[in-house]
Every structure is written in C-alpha cells, then in structure tokens.
Design an enzyme around this catalytic site. Sequence first.
Site, PDB file in Angstrom:
ATOM      1  N   ASP A  34      -6.513   6.635  -5.836  1.00  0.00           N
ATOM      2  CA  ASP A  34      -7.011   7.894  -6.285  1.00  0.00           C
ATOM      3  C   ASP A  34      -8.615   7.926  -6.127  1.00  0.00           C
ATOM      4  OD1 ASP A  34      -7.017  10.183  -7.371  1.00  0.00           O
ATOM      5  OD2 ASP A  34      -6.878   9.618  -9.399  1.00  0.00           O
ATOM      6  N   GLY A  35      -9.394   8.892  -6.252  1.00  0.00           N
ATOM      7  CA  GLY A  35     -10.648   9.052  -6.091  1.00  0.00           C
ATOM      8  C   GLY A  35     -11.519   9.523  -4.773  1.00  0.00           C
ATOM      9  N   ASN A  36     -10.832   9.480  -3.807  1.00  0.00           N
ATOM     10  CA  ASN A  36     -11.116   9.979  -2.381  1.00  0.00           C
ATOM     11  C   ASN A  36     -12.127  11.046  -2.448  1.00  0.00           C
ATOM     12  OD1 ASN A  36      -9.657   7.852  -1.308  1.00  0.00           O
ATOM     13  ND2 ASN A  36      -8.164   9.253  -0.619  1.00  0.00           N
ATOM     14  N   ARG A  38     -13.660  12.526  -5.190  1.00  0.00           N
ATOM     15  CA  ARG A  38     -14.842  12.237  -5.836  1.00  0.00           C
ATOM     16  C   ARG A  38     -15.860  11.378  -5.245  1.00  0.00           C
ATOM     17  NH1 ARG A  38     -11.727  10.624 -10.918  1.00  0.00           N
ATOM     18  NH2 ARG A  38     -10.208  10.611  -9.470  1.00  0.00           N
ATOM     19  N   ARG A  47     -14.354  16.604   1.233  1.00  0.00           N
ATOM     20  CA  ARG A  47     -13.303  15.589   0.575  1.00  0.00           C
ATOM     21  C   ARG A  47     -12.511  15.020   1.788  1.00  0.00           C
ATOM     22  NH1 ARG A  47     -11.114  16.650  -3.920  1.00  0.00           N
ATOM     23  NH2 ARG A  47      -9.231  15.874  -3.439  1.00  0.00           N
ATOM     24  N   HIS A  51     -11.071  10.983   2.456  1.00  0.00           N
ATOM     25  CA  HIS A  51      -9.840  10.381   2.754  1.00  0.00           C
ATOM     26  C   HIS A  51      -9.865   9.507   4.004  1.00  0.00           C
ATOM     27  CE1 HIS A  51      -7.887  12.909  -0.141  1.00  0.00           C
ATOM     28  NE2 HIS A  51      -8.083  14.215   0.416  1.00  0.00           N
ATOM     29  N   LEU A 145       4.506  -9.453   5.269  1.00  0.00           N
ATOM     30  CA  LEU A 145       4.252  -8.281   4.444  1.00  0.00           C
ATOM     31  C   LEU A 145       5.073  -6.813   4.685  1.00  0.00           C
ATOM     32  CD1 LEU A 145       2.434  -7.208   2.012  1.00  0.00           C
ATOM     33  CD2 LEU A 145       0.932  -6.453   3.781  1.00  0.00           C
ATOM     34  N   ARG A 208      -3.027   7.469 -15.716  1.00  0.00           N
ATOM     35  CA  ARG A 208      -1.788   8.283 -15.523  1.00  0.00           C
ATOM     36  C   ARG A 208      -1.159   7.735 -14.463  1.00  0.00           C
ATOM     37  NH1 ARG A 208      -5.485  12.617 -15.394  1.00  0.00           N
ATOM     38  NH2 ARG A 208      -5.999  13.085 -13.184  1.00  0.00           N
ATOM     39  N   LEU A 209       0.233   8.198 -14.379  1.00  0.00           N
ATOM     40  CA  LEU A 209       0.974   7.792 -13.308  1.00  0.00           C
ATOM     41  C   LEU A 209       1.472   8.640 -12.354  1.00  0.00           C
ATOM     42  CD1 LEU A 209       3.748   5.828 -15.589  1.00  0.00           C
ATOM     43  CD2 LEU A 209       1.940   4.828 -14.094  1.00  0.00           C
ATOM     44  N   SER A 210       1.210  10.077 -12.722  1.00  0.00           N
ATOM     45  CA  SER A 210       1.186  10.904 -11.357  1.00  0.00           C
ATOM     46  C   SER A 210       2.644  11.020 -10.807  1.00  0.00           C
ATOM     47  CB  SER A 210      -0.040  10.796 -10.684  1.00  0.00           C
ATOM     48  OG  SER A 210      -1.341  11.105 -11.125  1.00  0.00           O
ATOM     49  N   GLU A 221       3.261  -4.564 -14.713  1.00  0.00           N
ATOM     50  CA  GLU A 221       2.137  -4.705 -15.451  1.00  0.00           C
ATOM     51  C   GLU A 221       1.255  -3.612 -14.687  1.00  0.00           C
ATOM     52  OE1 GLU A 221       1.351  -6.741 -18.111  1.00  0.00           O
ATOM     53  OE2 GLU A 221       3.249  -7.706 -17.872  1.00  0.00           O
TER      54      GLU A 221
HETATM   55  C1  FPP Z   1      -5.997  10.827  -4.066  1.00  0.00           C
HETATM   56  O1  FPP Z   1      -7.238  10.997  -4.495  1.00  0.00           O
HETATM   57  C2  FPP Z   1      -5.789  10.528  -2.912  1.00  0.00           C
HETATM   58  C3  FPP Z   1      -4.878  11.051  -2.183  1.00  0.00           C
HETATM   59  C4  FPP Z   1      -4.064  12.189  -2.583  1.00  0.00           C
HETATM   60  C5  FPP Z   1      -4.676  10.605  -0.664  1.00  0.00           C
HETATM   61  C6  FPP Z   1      -4.598   9.240  -0.559  1.00  0.00           C
HETATM   62  C7  FPP Z   1      -4.733   8.899   0.978  1.00  0.00           C
HETATM   63  C8  FPP Z   1      -5.367   7.956   1.228  1.00  0.00           C
HETATM   64  C9  FPP Z   1      -6.210   6.900   0.679  1.00  0.00           C
HETATM   65  C10 FPP Z   1      -5.478   7.668   2.898  1.00  0.00           C
HETATM   66  C11 FPP Z   1      -4.072   6.957   3.227  1.00  0.00           C
HETATM   67  C12 FPP Z   1      -4.291   6.458   4.749  1.00  0.00           C
HETATM   68  C13 FPP Z   1      -3.019   6.312   5.492  1.00  0.00           C
HETATM   69  C14 FPP Z   1      -3.020   5.286   6.626  1.00  0.00           C
HETATM   70  C15 FPP Z   1      -1.877   7.010   4.979  1.00  0.00           C
HETATM   71  P1  FPP Z   1      -8.115  12.563  -4.518  1.00  0.00           P
HETATM   72  O2  FPP Z   1      -8.106  13.173  -3.261  1.00  0.00           O
HETATM   73  O3  FPP Z   1      -7.189  13.231  -5.329  1.00  0.00           O
HETATM   74  O4  FPP Z   1      -9.420  12.309  -5.056  1.00  0.00           O
HETATM   75  P2  FPP Z   1     -10.041  13.005  -6.371  1.00  0.00           P
HETATM   76  O5  FPP Z   1      -9.184  12.920  -7.635  1.00  0.00           O
HETATM   77  O6  FPP Z   1     -11.635  12.097  -6.660  1.00  0.00           O
HETATM   78  O7  FPP Z   1     -10.225  14.535  -5.913  1.00  0.00           O
END
Ligand code: FPP
Length: 255
Positions: A34-36, A38, A47, A51, A145, A208-210, A221
Amino acid sequence: MVRFLQGLGKKNRDHSMADIDRSAVPQHVAVIMDGNGRWAKKRGLPRIAGHHAGMKAVKRITIAADAIGVKALTLYAFSTENWSRPAEEVDFLMRLPQEFLKLELQELVEKNVQVRMTGWREGLPEHTLAAFDEAEEKTKDNTGLILNFALNYGSRLEIVEAVRSVARDVESGILSPDDISESLFSSRLLTADLPDPDLLIRTSGELRLSNFMLWQIAYTEFWFSSLFWPEFSELDFYDAIREYQRRTRRYGGLK
Ligand code: FPP
C-alpha cells in the site's frame, strides 16, 4: 541472472541478513503493498508513477525473500474492489505484470522461482492473463520460492465461492454436512495448495486487512510499516522477519 540481482549492495544485504535465524524463517509471507499513490503525490507525480515504482519494490522484496529461504511470497497486487479506480489507473495496473515479467521472467526461471496468480480470471484482460499463463507455464516445475500475485482477488468472494462449492457437493450427496471440516473448507479456497501465511506485512501506515486472506490469516503474525510500498527496502523486509522471529506463536494455546 545479473539483472535480477542488480540494485542490491551485496555488503548491505549480507549485513542485514546476518542475524536472521534460517531455521525459523516464515514459510509464507503475504504483503499488502500500500501507498503507491501517496508516494507519487508526495513527489508531484501521477499515481501510475507510484505503481511503477511499486513494481521495482516487488523485485527487491522477491530477491530478499528468496535469499533467506521464504517458501511463498504472496503480493496483493489488485483487489476485486480496485476496479472502481479510474480506468487509466486500472489499465496501467493491468499492464504492470506484463512489464514485470518481460523484464524478469528469464531471471525468475533461472532462480528456480515459481510464478503463480491467485484470483479470478474472469474480468482480467487477455494480455494480463497471457503474461501470467506464460510465466506459470515456464516456471511450473521450479521448486524454489513461490512468487504468488493476488490479482483480482477478494477474500469474501473467495469464501462465498468456497461455500457454494461445498453446498453443491452436499446437495448432490458427495458430502454430508458432517464431512465439512476446517481443512476441507481450506481446500476449496483459491489458496488451497499454499500454507497459511505466517507473516503479513502492510505498508503505508494503514492498519486494516482490506479483504485480504481473511480465513487464511487466523493465526498469522502482523507487521505494519509506515513506509510507502515504493520505498520499502530489503532492509525493512528483514526488520519484519527479525520481529517475526522474536514473537511467540501460541495458536490459542499456552506455549
Ligand atoms: C495500493 O496502493 C496498491 C495497489 C492497488 C497496487 C499494487 C501494485 C503494485 C505495487 C505493483 C504490482 C506489480 C506487479 C508486477 C504486478 P494505493 O495505490 O492505493 O496507494 P495510496 O493508498 O497511497 O493511494
């Protein structure tokens, strides 16, 4: 191989891993990335730039998990609720797996990583599915993995589908209600062939777990980081592992 290992100072990596107990590494680590958004906003970027930076963190944490012998790493990449985001953002997120796998698949194959996708295929674009299908096919015999992307995944729907599947078997007489056990129910979930997560990490300070793995995390954990996902490093990942190793897991007992 070389490209996949780039970007990690070997010295740092050895140092950060030094005091990790290899006999007590979590088998399955699940991550709510989470947090991409922001992260991008803080830098005045769109945004989608967040990502894209998040994709690089995926690479870092995959290397870090593999290096200490984690068996499965599940990354929450797109939820069943994320379709409500702007079309441009959804479209970008659907193209990221392709971009990631185009860059990294060969290295993943060489590193014995098995790529998987957990989620509903219905609704996902053909190009996204094709990228995962290719990756799953090319890595299906790998024994290292398991890199599992939760994509178009939602836990409540997963549970409802499992209930439906059990109910159908009861209706047709294959099962009696007394046959329904926790392990039978687990075997009807999308994660049937994975152990429950031992450790759940969520970044960005949200607690939160979303709708993520609600059944599977009964005894998991939790470890929360205030860092945004694109800034989450292998050192932070190892902090989480060390903290996990300090915990006493009791599973409801008195150990
Ligand atoms: C939540 O942050 C993040 C997502 C909904 C997307 C997560 C995806 C990636 C990290 C990239 C995945 C990469 C591959 C290779 C599949 P948000 O956008 O809701 O952030 P915010 O809460 O700060 O707005």
